[in-house]
Design a protein around this motif. Structure first.
Motif, PDB file in Angstrom:
ATOM      1  N   VAL A   1     -13.290   3.498   1.491  1.00  0.00           N
ATOM      2  CA  VAL A   1     -13.132   4.952   1.549  1.00  0.00           C
ATOM      3  C   VAL A   1     -13.519   5.578   0.215  1.00  0.00           C
ATOM      4  CG1 VAL A   1     -11.466   6.827   1.799  1.00  0.00           C
ATOM      5  CG2 VAL A   1     -11.368   4.851   3.343  1.00  0.00           C
ATOM      6  N   PHE A   2     -13.091   4.968  -0.872  1.00  0.00           N
ATOM      7  CA  PHE A   2     -13.414   5.521  -2.193  1.00  0.00           C
ATOM      8  C   PHE A   2     -14.841   5.165  -2.621  1.00  0.00           C
ATOM      9  CE2 PHE A   2      -8.750   5.527  -2.438  1.00  0.00           C
ATOM     10  CZ  PHE A   2      -8.528   6.805  -2.933  1.00  0.00           C
ATOM     11  N   ASN A   3     -15.296   3.993  -2.213  1.00  0.00           N
ATOM     12  CA  ASN A   3     -16.628   3.552  -2.634  1.00  0.00           C
ATOM     13  C   ASN A   3     -17.739   4.404  -2.040  1.00  0.00           C
ATOM     14  OD1 ASN A   3     -18.492   1.735  -3.940  1.00  0.00           O
ATOM     15  ND2 ASN A   3     -18.870   0.835  -1.933  1.00  0.00           N
ATOM     16  N   VAL A   4     -17.484   5.035  -0.893  1.00  0.00           N
ATOM     17  CA  VAL A   4     -18.520   5.865  -0.270  1.00  0.00           C
ATOM     18  C   VAL A   4     -18.896   7.037  -1.178  1.00  0.00           C
ATOM     19  CG1 VAL A   4     -17.026   7.450   1.009  1.00  0.00           C
ATOM     20  CG2 VAL A   4     -19.246   6.847   1.938  1.00  0.00           C
ATOM     21  N   PHE A   5     -17.957   7.492  -2.005  1.00  0.00           N
ATOM     22  CA  PHE A   5     -18.264   8.583  -2.936  1.00  0.00           C
ATOM     23  C   PHE A   5     -19.134   8.086  -4.085  1.00  0.00           C
ATOM     24  CE2 PHE A   5     -14.222   9.954  -0.964  1.00  0.00           C
ATOM     25  CZ  PHE A   5     -14.664  11.130  -0.406  1.00  0.00           C
ATOM     26  N   ASN A   6     -18.912   6.838  -4.522  1.00  0.00           N
ATOM     27  CA  ASN A   6     -19.805   6.260  -5.532  1.00  0.00           C
ATOM     28  C   ASN A   6     -21.220   6.133  -4.994  1.00  0.00           C
ATOM     29  OD1 ASN A   6     -17.846   5.991  -7.500  1.00  0.00           O
ATOM     30  ND2 ASN A   6     -17.390   3.856  -7.017  1.00  0.00           N
ATOM     31  N   ALA A   7     -21.326   5.732  -3.728  1.00  0.00           N
ATOM     32  CA  ALA A   7     -22.646   5.569  -3.113  1.00  0.00           C
ATOM     33  C   ALA A   7     -23.392   6.891  -3.028  1.00  0.00           C
ATOM     34  CB  ALA A   7     -22.501   4.958  -1.719  1.00  0.00           C
ATOM     35  N   ARG A   8     -22.666   8.000  -2.890  1.00  0.00           N
ATOM     36  CA  ARG A   8     -23.301   9.319  -2.762  1.00  0.00           C
ATOM     37  C   ARG A   8     -23.942   9.783  -4.061  1.00  0.00           C
ATOM     38  NH1 ARG A   8     -19.697  14.003  -0.610  1.00  0.00           N
ATOM     39  NH2 ARG A   8     -21.699  14.959  -0.114  1.00  0.00           N
ATOM     40  N   SER A   9     -23.398   9.374  -5.190  1.00  0.00           N
ATOM     41  CA  SER A   9     -23.846   9.935  -6.464  1.00  0.00           C
ATOM     42  C   SER A   9     -24.112   8.814  -7.454  1.00  0.00           C
ATOM     43  CB  SER A   9     -22.786  10.904  -7.015  1.00  0.00           C
ATOM     44  OG  SER A   9     -23.213  11.497  -8.203  1.00  0.00           O
ATOM     45  N   GLU A  10     -25.388   8.460  -7.613  1.00  0.00           N
ATOM     46  CA  GLU A  10     -25.759   7.363  -8.500  1.00  0.00           C
ATOM     47  C   GLU A  10     -25.885   7.807  -9.945  1.00  0.00           C
ATOM     48  OE1 GLU A  10     -28.842   3.609  -8.420  1.00  0.00           O
ATOM     49  OE2 GLU A  10     -29.488   5.502  -7.537  1.00  0.00           O
ATOM     50  N   GLN A  11     -26.338   9.030 -10.196  1.00  0.00           N
ATOM     51  CA  GLN A  11     -26.643   9.452 -11.551  1.00  0.00           C
ATOM     52  C   GLN A  11     -25.713  10.521 -12.103  1.00  0.00           C
ATOM     53  OE1 GLN A  11     -30.736  10.385 -12.194  1.00  0.00           O
ATOM     54  NE2 GLN A  11     -31.504   8.695 -10.979  1.00  0.00           N
ATOM     55  N   GLY A  12     -24.860  11.073 -11.312  1.00  0.00           N
ATOM     56  CA  GLY A  12     -23.959  12.117 -11.796  1.00  0.00           C
ATOM     57  C   GLY A  12     -22.568  11.910 -11.262  1.00  0.00           C
ATOM     58  N   SER A  13     -21.668  12.741 -11.701  1.00  0.00           N
ATOM     59  CA  SER A  13     -20.286  12.642 -11.244  1.00  0.00           C
ATOM     60  C   SER A  13     -20.205  12.908  -9.742  1.00  0.00           C
ATOM     61  CB  SER A  13     -19.420  13.662 -11.993  1.00  0.00           C
ATOM     62  OG  SER A  13     -18.117  13.724 -11.433  1.00  0.00           O
ATOM     63  N   ILE A  14     -19.252  12.242  -9.092  1.00  0.00           N
ATOM     64  CA  ILE A  14     -19.043  12.506  -7.663  1.00  0.00           C
ATOM     65  C   ILE A  14     -18.419  13.883  -7.458  1.00  0.00           C
ATOM     66  CG2 ILE A  14     -18.720  10.045  -7.229  1.00  0.00           C
ATOM     67  CD1 ILE A  14     -15.715  10.647  -6.829  1.00  0.00           C
ATOM     68  N   PHE A  15     -17.805  14.398  -8.509  1.00  0.00           N
ATOM     69  CA  PHE A  15     -17.138  15.700  -8.397  1.00  0.00           C
ATOM     70  C   PHE A  15     -18.125  16.820  -8.722  1.00  0.00           C
ATOM     71  CE2 PHE A  15     -13.895  12.576  -9.695  1.00  0.00           C
ATOM     72  CZ  PHE A  15     -13.105  12.621  -8.555  1.00  0.00           C
ATOM     73  N   ASN A  16     -19.031  17.062  -7.772  1.00  0.00           N
ATOM     74  CA  ASN A  16     -20.053  18.083  -7.952  1.00  0.00           C
ATOM     75  C   ASN A  16     -19.942  19.116  -6.841  1.00  0.00           C
ATOM     76  OD1 ASN A  16     -21.579  17.034  -5.641  1.00  0.00           O
ATOM     77  ND2 ASN A  16     -22.055  15.312  -7.000  1.00  0.00           N
ATOM     78  N   ARG A  17     -20.852  20.057  -6.837  1.00  0.00           N
ATOM     79  CA  ARG A  17     -20.778  21.178  -5.889  1.00  0.00           C
ATOM     80  C   ARG A  17     -20.996  20.744  -4.444  1.00  0.00           C
ATOM     81  NH1 ARG A  17     -25.899  24.573  -7.986  1.00  0.00           N
ATOM     82  NH2 ARG A  17     -24.857  24.027  -9.940  1.00  0.00           N
ATOM     83  N   HIS A  18     -21.508  19.507  -4.243  1.00  0.00           N
ATOM     84  CA  HIS A  18     -21.752  19.018  -2.885  1.00  0.00           C
ATOM     85  C   HIS A  18     -20.625  18.113  -2.385  1.00  0.00           C
ATOM     86  CE1 HIS A  18     -25.733  20.697  -3.141  1.00  0.00           C
ATOM     87  NE2 HIS A  18     -26.035  19.945  -4.175  1.00  0.00           N
ATOM     88  N   PHE A  19     -19.510  18.075  -3.109  1.00  0.00           N
ATOM     89  CA  PHE A  19     -18.444  17.136  -2.791  1.00  0.00           C
ATOM     90  C   PHE A  19     -17.965  17.296  -1.350  1.00  0.00           C
ATOM     91  CE2 PHE A  19     -13.975  15.616  -3.039  1.00  0.00           C
ATOM     92  CZ  PHE A  19     -14.225  14.323  -3.460  1.00  0.00           C
ATOM     93  N   PHE A  20     -17.851  18.554  -0.887  1.00  0.00           N
ATOM     94  CA  PHE A  20     -17.355  18.808   0.470  1.00  0.00           C
ATOM     95  C   PHE A  20     -18.475  19.222   1.433  1.00  0.00           C
ATOM     96  CE2 PHE A  20     -13.680  19.749  -2.322  1.00  0.00           C
ATOM     97  CZ  PHE A  20     -12.754  18.874  -1.778  1.00  0.00           C
ATOM     98  N   ALA A  21     -19.726  19.045   1.032  1.00  0.00           N
ATOM     99  CA  ALA A  21     -20.846  19.599   1.807  1.00  0.00           C
ATOM    100  C   ALA A  21     -21.103  18.861   3.118  1.00  0.00           C
ATOM    101  CB  ALA A  21     -22.116  19.599   0.952  1.00  0.00           C
ATOM    102  N   ASN A  22     -20.816  17.567   3.148  1.00  0.00           N
ATOM    103  CA  ASN A  22     -21.128  16.757   4.327  1.00  0.00           C
ATOM    104  C   ASN A  22     -19.887  16.650   5.222  1.00  0.00           C
ATOM    105  OD1 ASN A  22     -21.953  14.898   6.224  1.00  0.00           O
ATOM    106  ND2 ASN A  22     -22.820  13.463   4.746  1.00  0.00           N
ATOM    107  N   ARG A  23     -19.808  17.498   6.229  1.00  0.00           N
ATOM    108  CA  ARG A  23     -18.618  17.499   7.090  1.00  0.00           C
ATOM    109  C   ARG A  23     -18.528  16.223   7.923  1.00  0.00           C
ATOM    110  NH1 ARG A  23     -22.213  20.996   9.606  1.00  0.00           N
ATOM    111  NH2 ARG A  23     -22.643  20.594  11.836  1.00  0.00           N
ATOM    112  N   PHE A  24     -19.665  15.616   8.225  1.00  0.00           N
ATOM    113  CA  PHE A  24     -19.646  14.378   8.997  1.00  0.00           C
ATOM    114  C   PHE A  24     -19.019  13.237   8.188  1.00  0.00           C
ATOM    115  CE2 PHE A  24     -23.260  16.800  10.719  1.00  0.00           C
ATOM    116  CZ  PHE A  24     -22.862  16.880  12.038  1.00  0.00           C
ATOM    117  N   LEU A  25     -19.257  13.242   6.880  1.00  0.00           N
ATOM    118  CA  LEU A  25     -18.652  12.235   6.022  1.00  0.00           C
ATOM    119  C   LEU A  25     -17.132  12.379   6.003  1.00  0.00           C
ATOM    120  CD1 LEU A  25     -18.809   9.958   3.941  1.00  0.00           C
ATOM    121  CD2 LEU A  25     -19.139  11.689   2.168  1.00  0.00           C
TER     122      LEU A  25
END
Length: 336
Positions: free
Chosen positions: A249-273
């Motif tokens: 569950v937590f690792n999926v956020f690491n997978a989303r953001s390779e070069q920047g912080s996971i806490f970005n403006r797109h954090f809640f953008a993917n409702r399917f995720l």
């Protein structure tokens, strides 16, 4: 811009379009050898009065200088250049059949703006493929290290066969698929084209994923050891099983953001995720606290403290990765 128009006309149109650089006519181009043309190509913005065969030379010169070349055309005489370019783009409405056959991409609406949209969408798809691979591969590495290391450390294997199936099919599947529809980065079009020879699984990327897997294995085995010291094996195995699932569950956020912080403006953008994450957590609660599922998966009910412990250990994979980006690797891009 490559055109058959006169020099004055071509220069006027280039100025209107905002194209900068020298204007070179086909007659001057014909006097240059390939090496000289390649050396001067970056300073030239417009080629006027060019012959069809010279378009191929221009494309090859740009490729020699390391550029990724997209060539647009609609006529029969554009076909060789379309074929030589990295991406040949033919007009779907006004283009000839020969040009369409030679091209890699066909603009069905003959609108150049569509090229930009296609490139942006293509970059988004490629990045989402990388996210999917990063998530799935790190999960598999973590599972292999956990199962292989436990007997070597004198501990029983923490997962049953049905639990491994649950992890690989149910716990990993929905989050991984939701990464495929992650929205693209707003700054993706400011970057230079990707090198076609770049490997998807580079040594640095694999090392990063191995670290994720190692973190999962160490955390899961530590919880298993703690559980065996404080209770029954069934309770310890359930703690380890729950820890590994929450790691995903937590690792999926690491997978989303390779070069920047996971806490970005797109954090809640993917409702399917987020639907996948909440669904996974709900199913995991069911497996651990619903008696029929407990018998099937060989689990036992956990206390609130147990959930706090397993959740805290699983969250370490995000904390460690954010610290790595901050102090060792890529800088954090909070606004990315």
């Amino acid at each position: 811009m490559i055109t058959g128009d006169q020099r004055v006309t071509a220069a006027a149109i280039a100025k209107e379009l905002g194209l900068t650089g020298e204007v070179m006519e086909g007659t001057e181009l014909a006097t240059l050898d390939d090496a000289t043309l390649a050396a001067r190509i970056n300073a030239i913005g417009v080629f006027a009065r060019t012959a069809p065969e010279q378009k191929v030379r221009i494309v090859n010169a740009l490729k020699t200088e390391g550029h990724i070349v997209a060539m647009t055309g609609d006529g029969v005489n554009d076909a060789p250049a379309l074929k030589s370019a990295d991406i040949g783009i033919a007009m779907g409405i006004t283009g000839t059949d020969v040009a369409k056959e030679a091209a890699t991409m066909i603009l069905t609406d003959d609108n150049f703006a569509t090229i930009v949209k296609a490139i942006e969408q293509g970059r988004c798809i490629y990045e989402n493929m990388i996210k999917f691979i990063r998530f799935q591969l790190s999960t598999n590495i973590g599972a292999i290290l956990t199962v292989a290391s436990a007997p070597l450390l004198g501990m029983p294997v923490p997962f049953t066969a049905v639990q491994l199936l649950w992890i690989n099919i149910i716990m990993d599947g929905p989050p991984a698929m939701s990464l495929g529809v992650d929205p693209g980065r707003t700054d993706s079009m400011t970057e230079a084209p990707r090198n076609p020879d770049t490997r998807i699984l580079s040594l640095r990327r694999f090392g990063n994923l191995f670290t994720y897997g190692l973190t999962m294995a160490v955390g899961t085995l530590m919880v298993l050891y703690y559980g065996r010291q404080t209770g029954s094996f069934e309770h310890a195995a359930t703690l380890a099983f729950n820890t590994f699932v929450l790691f995903q569950v937590f690792n999926v956020f690491n997978a989303r953001s390779e070069q920047g912080s996971i806490f970005n403006r797109h954090f809640f953008a993917n409702r399917f995720l987020w639907l996948a994450i909440f669904g996974v957590i709900a199913l995991q609660i069911l497996v651990i606290h619903w008696p029929p599922a407990e018998r099937l998966f060989h689990t036992t009910a956990l206390t609130q403290l147990d959930w706090l412990i397993t959740g805290s250990v699983a969250a370490s994979i995000v904390v460690l990765e954010e610290l790595r980006k901050l102090f060792i690797g890529y800088p954090l891009k909070i606004g990315q």
